[in-house]
Design an enzyme around this catalytic site. Structure first.
Site, PDB file in Angstrom:
ATOM      1  N   ASP A 104       0.847  -1.204   0.000  1.00 20.06           N
ATOM      2  CA  ASP A 104       0.000   0.000   0.000  1.00 20.06           C
ATOM      3  C   ASP A 104       0.873   1.241   0.000  1.00 20.06           C
ATOM      4  O   ASP A 104       2.008   1.216   0.490  1.00 20.06           O
ATOM      5  CB  ASP A 104      -0.809   0.128   1.297  1.00 20.06           C
ATOM      6  CG  ASP A 104      -1.661  -1.058   1.585  1.00 20.06           C
ATOM      7  OD1 ASP A 104      -1.959  -1.811   0.658  1.00 20.06           O
ATOM      8  OD2 ASP A 104      -2.023  -1.209   2.767  1.00 20.06           O
TER       9      ASP A 104
HETATM   10  N1  URA Z   1      -1.169  -5.858   4.093  1.00 20.97           N
HETATM   11  C1  URA Z   1      -1.618  -4.590   4.055  1.00 20.97           C
HETATM   12  O1  URA Z   1      -2.607  -4.260   4.681  1.00 20.97           O
HETATM   13  N2  URA Z   1      -0.937  -3.701   3.318  1.00 20.97           N
HETATM   14  C2  URA Z   1       0.170  -4.003   2.618  1.00 20.97           C
HETATM   15  O2  URA Z   1       0.764  -3.138   1.970  1.00 20.97           O
HETATM   16  C3  URA Z   1       0.622  -5.325   2.671  1.00 20.97           C
HETATM   17  C4  URA Z   1      -0.055  -6.237   3.412  1.00 20.97           C
END
Ligand code: URA
Length: 227
Positions: A104
């Protein structure tokens, strides 16, 4: 054996047309002998450009320490992309580099970058069950019962039909923990904690399979040996 112009352009150094000038300019050698024609064929491992071996002629694998605020898409418009942190020639390679999975925008940490499609598949295929470790900070005190809950293989995420595979939680302090998962569902870690009533305030991936960041600083990358 590859034609020099094809080789240089597929590795992102220049276009095929530009390769002619690069070769004519004496910048390319084969086995230490200066090449004269861009249609000459050579073993990529015996070619040097400006005295240096060609970069990853059999495919590139690298680890990047993704900073917060960067997105893992190739598209513009969602903020800075991780690709802006990489050498431009990696994107000019054919095939171009891409990430094995995504993090993310608000997550930092380890992301693998490669131009080898089979490796992307190997690292992200659900069947491979590659372990990923996330360092998590949450909004209120963790409860030890979460360890059992996450390990049970029964955690359901909103809108999904299958529970998450067992995950290993190690609690470090009231609001910090490490979570090891073997899947890669959308926003999985944030959603797993949300399903139990915790909000993830900070998230960082510290390990992907056998790979760790070592001493890489945010925004830095390192080329890896191919597995
Ligand atoms: N889980 C999440 O919530 N975000 C990420 O970037 C990776 C795993």
């Amino acid at each position: 054996m590859r034609r020099l112009d094809q080789l240089l352009s597929s590795l992102g150094y220049c276009t095929r047309r530009e390769a002619e000038a690069v070769v004519k300019g004496g910048q390319v050698s084969i086995n230490g002998i200066v090449a004269t024609r861009s249609d000459q064929r050579a073993d990529p491992h015996q070619v040097t450009l400006d005295g240096k071996p060609l970069e990853a002629p059999d495919g590139l694998l690298a680890v990047l320490h993704k900073p917060l605020g960067y997105v893992c898409t190739h598209a513009d418009g969602e903020g800075p992309t991780i690709y802006e942190l990489l050498p431009h020639r990696w994107l000019a390679r054919n095939p171009a580099v891409t990430s094995a999975g995504r993090l993310d925008k608000d997550t930092s940490g380890l992301i693998l970058i490669t131009d080898i499609g089979a490796l992307v598949h190997r690292f992200t295929s659900p069947k491979a069950e590659v372990e990923k470790i996330y360092e998590v900070t949450v909004d209120h005190a963790l409860e030890p019962s979460l360890i059992e809950t996450f390990a049970s293989g029964t955690v359901m995420l909103r809108g999904e039909e299958r529970p998450c595979l067992p995950a290993k939680l190690v609690i470090h302090s009231a609001t910090t923990a490490s979570l090891t998962i073997t899947e890669g569902r959308y926003h999985q870690v944030r959603r797993m904690f949300a399903s139990q009533g915790w909000h993830v305030e900070a998230l960082h991936r510290s390990r992907f399979g056998d790979y760790t960041l070592g001493d890489l600083k945010e925004g830095q990358w390192r080329i890896l040996e191919k597995p």
